[in-house]
Design an enzyme around this catalytic site. Sequence first.
Site, PDB file in Angstrom:
ATOM      1  N   GLU A 282      -0.762  -6.104  10.875  1.00  0.00           N
ATOM      2  CA  GLU A 282       0.499  -6.736  11.294  1.00  0.00           C
ATOM      3  C   GLU A 282       1.319  -5.725  12.091  1.00  0.00           C
ATOM      4  O   GLU A 282       1.284  -4.535  11.823  1.00  0.00           O
ATOM      5  CB  GLU A 282       1.273  -7.249  10.077  1.00  0.00           C
ATOM      6  CG  GLU A 282       1.577  -6.218   8.997  1.00  0.00           C
ATOM      7  CD  GLU A 282       2.860  -5.440   9.210  1.00  0.00           C
ATOM      8  OE1 GLU A 282       3.642  -5.852  10.073  1.00  0.00           O
ATOM      9  OE2 GLU A 282       3.036  -4.414   8.529  1.00  0.00           O
TER      10      GLU A 282
ATOM     11  N   LYS B  93      -3.357   0.487  14.116  1.00  0.00           N
ATOM     12  CA  LYS B  93      -2.087   0.299  13.412  1.00  0.00           C
ATOM     13  C   LYS B  93      -1.412   1.639  13.117  1.00  0.00           C
ATOM     14  O   LYS B  93      -0.237   1.855  13.410  1.00  0.00           O
ATOM     15  CB  LYS B  93      -2.326  -0.490  12.117  1.00  0.00           C
ATOM     16  CG  LYS B  93      -1.137  -0.603  11.205  1.00  0.00           C
ATOM     17  CD  LYS B  93      -0.008  -1.405  11.841  1.00  0.00           C
ATOM     18  CE  LYS B  93       1.305  -1.265  11.118  1.00  0.00           C
ATOM     19  NZ  LYS B  93       1.523  -2.210  10.063  1.00  0.00           N
TER      20      LYS B  93
ATOM     21  N   ARG C  44       8.137  -6.507  13.151  1.00  0.00           N
ATOM     22  CA  ARG C  44       9.327  -5.713  12.815  1.00  0.00           C
ATOM     23  C   ARG C  44      10.217  -6.545  11.921  1.00  0.00           C
ATOM     24  O   ARG C  44      10.459  -7.719  12.215  1.00  0.00           O
ATOM     25  CB  ARG C  44      10.127  -5.358  14.081  1.00  0.00           C
ATOM     26  CG  ARG C  44       9.485  -4.310  14.956  1.00  0.00           C
ATOM     27  CD  ARG C  44      10.130  -4.317  16.311  1.00  0.00           C
ATOM     28  NE  ARG C  44      10.029  -5.646  16.928  1.00  0.00           N
ATOM     29  CZ  ARG C  44      10.686  -6.030  18.014  1.00  0.00           C
ATOM     30  NH1 ARG C  44      11.511  -5.206  18.619  1.00  0.00           N
ATOM     31  NH2 ARG C  44      10.528  -7.244  18.513  1.00  0.00           N
TER      32      ARG C  44
ATOM     33  N   PHE D 287      12.554   1.920  22.139  1.00  0.00           N
ATOM     34  CA  PHE D 287      12.481   3.018  21.164  1.00  0.00           C
ATOM     35  C   PHE D 287      13.065   4.320  21.708  1.00  0.00           C
ATOM     36  O   PHE D 287      12.490   5.396  21.568  1.00  0.00           O
ATOM     37  CB  PHE D 287      11.032   3.212  20.675  1.00  0.00           C
ATOM     38  CG  PHE D 287      10.764   2.411  19.440  1.00  0.00           C
ATOM     39  CD1 PHE D 287      10.700   1.032  19.514  1.00  0.00           C
ATOM     40  CD2 PHE D 287      10.634   3.013  18.203  1.00  0.00           C
ATOM     41  CE1 PHE D 287      10.508   0.263  18.368  1.00  0.00           C
ATOM     42  CE2 PHE D 287      10.439   2.259  17.046  1.00  0.00           C
ATOM     43  CZ  PHE D 287      10.377   0.882  17.136  1.00  0.00           C
TER      44      PHE D 287
ATOM     45  N   GLY E  75      19.561   7.806  16.364  1.00  0.00           N
ATOM     46  CA  GLY E  75      19.993   7.308  15.060  1.00  0.00           C
ATOM     47  C   GLY E  75      19.907   8.423  14.035  1.00  0.00           C
ATOM     48  O   GLY E  75      19.581   9.568  14.372  1.00  0.00           O
TER      49      GLY E  75
ATOM     50  N   THR F 269       0.876  -1.185   0.000  1.00  0.00           N
ATOM     51  CA  THR F 269       0.000   0.000   0.000  1.00  0.00           C
ATOM     52  C   THR F 269       0.910   1.231   0.000  1.00  0.00           C
ATOM     53  O   THR F 269       0.977   1.954   0.992  1.00  0.00           O
ATOM     54  CB  THR F 269      -0.929   0.011   1.238  1.00  0.00           C
ATOM     55  OG1 THR F 269      -0.132  -0.264   2.419  1.00  0.00           O
ATOM     56  CG2 THR F 269      -2.031  -1.005   1.148  1.00  0.00           C
TER      57      THR F 269
ATOM     58  N   CYS G 175       7.383   1.118   6.679  1.00  0.00           N
ATOM     59  CA  CYS G 175       6.129   1.449   7.384  1.00  0.00           C
ATOM     60  C   CYS G 175       6.056   2.863   7.958  1.00  0.00           C
ATOM     61  O   CYS G 175       5.123   3.602   7.648  1.00  0.00           O
ATOM     62  CB  CYS G 175       5.884   0.434   8.496  1.00  0.00           C
ATOM     63  SG  CYS G 175       5.347  -1.149   7.843  1.00  0.00           S
TER      64      CYS G 175
HETATM   65  C1  UDX Z   1       3.203  -4.974   2.618  1.00  0.00           C
HETATM   66  C2  UDX Z   1       2.613  -3.560   2.596  1.00  0.00           C
HETATM   67  O1  UDX Z   1       3.473  -2.728   1.844  1.00  0.00           O
HETATM   68  C3  UDX Z   1       2.431  -2.950   3.938  1.00  0.00           C
HETATM   69  O2  UDX Z   1       1.614  -1.812   3.849  1.00  0.00           O
HETATM   70  C4  UDX Z   1       1.763  -3.843   4.859  1.00  0.00           C
HETATM   71  O3  UDX Z   1       1.732  -3.308   6.149  1.00  0.00           O
HETATM   72  C5  UDX Z   1       2.310  -5.236   4.797  1.00  0.00           C
HETATM   73  O4  UDX Z   1       2.438  -5.723   3.470  1.00  0.00           O
HETATM   74  P1  UDX Z   1       5.737  -5.868   2.618  1.00  0.00           P
HETATM   75  O5  UDX Z   1       5.392  -7.307   2.793  1.00  0.00           O
HETATM   76  O6  UDX Z   1       6.945  -5.343   3.299  1.00  0.00           O
HETATM   77  O7  UDX Z   1       4.542  -4.913   3.093  1.00  0.00           O
HETATM   78  O8  UDX Z   1       5.791  -5.531   1.057  1.00  0.00           O
HETATM   79  P2  UDX Z   1       6.578  -6.275  -0.097  1.00  0.00           P
HETATM   80  O9  UDX Z   1       7.790  -6.950   0.441  1.00  0.00           O
HETATM   81  O10 UDX Z   1       6.692  -5.308  -1.222  1.00  0.00           O
HETATM   82  O11 UDX Z   1       5.591  -7.477  -0.500  1.00  0.00           O
HETATM   83  C6  UDX Z   1       4.451  -7.376  -1.238  1.00  0.00           C
HETATM   84  C7  UDX Z   1       4.401  -8.573  -2.200  1.00  0.00           C
HETATM   85  O12 UDX Z   1       3.144  -8.581  -2.859  1.00  0.00           O
HETATM   86  C8  UDX Z   1       5.463  -8.546  -3.288  1.00  0.00           C
HETATM   87  O13 UDX Z   1       6.162  -9.764  -3.291  1.00  0.00           O
HETATM   88  C9  UDX Z   1       4.688  -8.321  -4.585  1.00  0.00           C
HETATM   89  O14 UDX Z   1       5.274  -8.941  -5.701  1.00  0.00           O
HETATM   90  C10 UDX Z   1       3.352  -8.936  -4.220  1.00  0.00           C
HETATM   91  N1  UDX Z   1       2.202  -8.440  -4.979  1.00  0.00           N
HETATM   92  C11 UDX Z   1       2.052  -7.130  -5.190  1.00  0.00           C
HETATM   93  C12 UDX Z   1       1.257  -9.330  -5.400  1.00  0.00           C
HETATM   94  O15 UDX Z   1       1.399 -10.534  -5.231  1.00  0.00           O
HETATM   95  N2  UDX Z   1       0.154  -8.842  -6.036  1.00  0.00           N
HETATM   96  C13 UDX Z   1      -0.021  -7.524  -6.287  1.00  0.00           C
HETATM   97  O16 UDX Z   1      -1.010  -7.120  -6.859  1.00  0.00           O
HETATM   98  C14 UDX Z   1       0.961  -6.628  -5.845  1.00  0.00           C
HETATM   99  C1  UDX Z   2       7.705  -1.161  12.148  1.00  0.00           C
HETATM  100  C2  UDX Z   2       6.869  -1.436  13.412  1.00  0.00           C
HETATM  101  O1  UDX Z   2       7.720  -1.378  14.560  1.00  0.00           O
HETATM  102  C3  UDX Z   2       6.172  -2.782  13.322  1.00  0.00           C
HETATM  103  O2  UDX Z   2       5.327  -2.945  14.452  1.00  0.00           O
HETATM  104  C4  UDX Z   2       5.370  -2.920  12.006  1.00  0.00           C
HETATM  105  O3  UDX Z   2       4.209  -2.118  12.052  1.00  0.00           O
HETATM  106  C5  UDX Z   2       6.221  -2.541  10.805  1.00  0.00           C
HETATM  107  O4  UDX Z   2       6.873  -1.266  10.998  1.00  0.00           O
HETATM  108  P1  UDX Z   2      10.036  -1.922  11.160  1.00  0.00           P
HETATM  109  O5  UDX Z   2       9.799  -0.849  10.142  1.00  0.00           O
HETATM  110  O6  UDX Z   2      10.461  -3.270  10.698  1.00  0.00           O
HETATM  111  O7  UDX Z   2       8.744  -2.129  12.082  1.00  0.00           O
HETATM  112  O8  UDX Z   2      11.209  -1.381  12.112  1.00  0.00           O
HETATM  113  P2  UDX Z   2      11.339  -0.756  13.578  1.00  0.00           P
HETATM  114  O9  UDX Z   2      12.171  -1.679  14.372  1.00  0.00           O
HETATM  115  O10 UDX Z   2      10.055  -0.318  14.147  1.00  0.00           O
HETATM  116  O11 UDX Z   2      12.229   0.532  13.258  1.00  0.00           O
HETATM  117  C6  UDX Z   2      11.748   1.601  12.451  1.00  0.00           C
HETATM  118  C7  UDX Z   2      12.800   2.684  12.342  1.00  0.00           C
HETATM  119  O12 UDX Z   2      13.041   3.272  13.619  1.00  0.00           O
HETATM  120  C8  UDX Z   2      14.157   2.169  11.840  1.00  0.00           C
HETATM  121  O13 UDX Z   2      14.706   3.116  10.946  1.00  0.00           O
HETATM  122  C9  UDX Z   2      14.992   2.091  13.113  1.00  0.00           C
HETATM  123  O14 UDX Z   2      16.374   2.234  12.903  1.00  0.00           O
HETATM  124  C10 UDX Z   2      14.431   3.248  13.907  1.00  0.00           C
HETATM  125  N1  UDX Z   2      14.633   3.099  15.369  1.00  0.00           N
HETATM  126  C11 UDX Z   2      13.940   2.156  16.060  1.00  0.00           C
HETATM  127  C12 UDX Z   2      15.507   3.953  16.027  1.00  0.00           C
HETATM  128  O15 UDX Z   2      16.144   4.830  15.403  1.00  0.00           O
HETATM  129  N2  UDX Z   2      15.655   3.816  17.386  1.00  0.00           N
HETATM  130  C13 UDX Z   2      14.977   2.895  18.110  1.00  0.00           C
HETATM  131  O16 UDX Z   2      15.152   2.859  19.355  1.00  0.00           O
HETATM  132  C14 UDX Z   2      14.095   2.021  17.426  1.00  0.00           C
END
Ligand code: UDX
Ligand code: UDX
Length: 425
Positions: free
Chosen positions: A147, A200, A150, A245, A249, A87, A256
């Site tokens: 979801e 979320k 992380r 958190f 950094g 999305t 996300c």
């Molecule tokens: C996705 C969304 O981006 C995020 O908003 C949500 O919270 C969790 O799902 P992510 O799994 O990290 O996150 O995305 P990505 O790794 O890009 O995976 C999406 C997969 O869907 C890709 O493998 C893509 O090829 C596939 N896809 C995309 C389909 O199978 N059908 C489609 O129409 C579009």
């Molecule tokens: C996030 C959410 O945490 C998870 O619940 C899900 O909704 C997907 O998005 P993710 O993006 O995998 O997970 O990473 P996260 O560990 O949350 O870190 C996000 C960003 O914050 C990263 O750039 C990380 O480096 C930064 N971060 C996190 C910090 O700079 N300091 C911290 O203490 C924690």
Amino acid sequence: MFKICVIGAGYVGSTTAALFASLGNTVSAFEINEARLESLRAGNLPMFEPGLQGYLREGISKGRLEFTNDLSSAANDADFVFICVPTPSLEDGSADMSFVLQAARSLSGIVKAGAILITKSTVPVGSVSDLEREIARPDVHVVSNPEFLREGSAVFDFFNPDRIVIGSSNRTAAEKVAELYAKVQAPILITDSKSSELIKYASNSFLAIKLSFVNEIARLCDGLGANAEDVLNGFGLDSRIGSKFTRTGPGWGGSCFPKDTRALSALAKSFEINLQMVDAAIESNLNAKLHVIKILRRSLGGQLQGKRIAVWGLTFKAFTDDTRESPAIHICQLLLEQGCEVVSFDPQVREVSSRAIAIADSAIDCTHGADALLVLTEWPEFSEAIPSEVLESMAGDSVIDTRGVLDPANWRAAGANLRILGNSN
Ligand code: UDX
Ligand code: UDX
């Protein structure tokens, strides 16, 4: 046990598919990307996610997990269909729902009576109703189950979530979704779908606000000559604030936080509500990156033009290969704009979209002839580097650690002009 279909086998979908299979369900995952599909079928995880590969292979070998590009065979006998397609942000910051809506339309003529469609992808508040309209099947309920995985610890998070949120106007459908998680110990919150979708966005936006604040305090510490690590430890020990958190950094990134904060802000604006805290967190996150450039410039005597900068870390955080909205990449681009030469190394990244960012074969190769070393991701191998070897390879002695991973005593003893974000005076 249940028959589950997962649409989109990316970071979230692959984890969801392999781990529900490990709980004894039969899972069929639909994926459109041929290369990704072939890799998954062969039991090779196409992304880096610690611990997941074993579950993938186990699921396939036990005949409980399969990957396909045939939507009908994946979904026609499923009790539950998880939508895990992207999305991404549209130009105005709102979420692009086209993949999700397309998935619902395609499923309309396929899924069996009584099937439950579940939105795992982060979708705008109100999407469950849109999907119900799109699928146009009164016998099929759409349920929100966001979801919270992380990247880098998705397996742990799947089995040990802080909570499981389920949103539906139909209690029976929500309880059926709750049954899927019967073997997972966690509080289950059942609410209406809009509230579930908002949980979320609110969670990710709050965490982004917390991090922007933490990084602002770190910048202030740089100005004041205070020690951000101690300040943030002291602040986090207040149980009302919490120590999670609170790591400083170069800014927050990933697939996300940036997308979700923009989407929540855009959504609120459509109701003529300004989420000033969220907007400020987004703006502050740009300043976090500019601050890194400022420390580096100061360390190099005010001059960036023509300098060779070694960058350690390109992913948005350690333990992933994901560079989506990575602050490290953004900082590399800012350095290029300032006339620097950028040579980078990341243990999980072999290419980036900008060709101007050179990629070295090892952490030490990357530092060869560099005027400064900039550490942007907290990979453990950077902490393990031998300071004397690195400094010998470099032309200059400036080292900037934005993640607090280098041992200050060792690096300074080896002759580094070390500056640590939040303690750089
Ligand atoms: C996705 C969304 O981006 C995020 O908003 C949500 O919270 C969790 O799902 P992510 O799994 O990290 O996150 O995305 P990505 O790794 O890009 O995976 C999406 C997969 O869907 C890709 O493998 C893509 O090829 C596939 N896809 C995309 C389909 O199978 N059908 C489609 O129409 C579009
Ligand atoms: C996030 C959410 O945490 C998870 O619940 C899900 O909704 C997907 O998005 P993710 O993006 O995998 O997970 O990473 P996260 O560990 O949350 O870190 C996000 C960003 O914050 C990263 O750039 C990380 O480096 C930064 N971060 C996190 C910090 O700079 N300091 C911290 O203490 C924690």
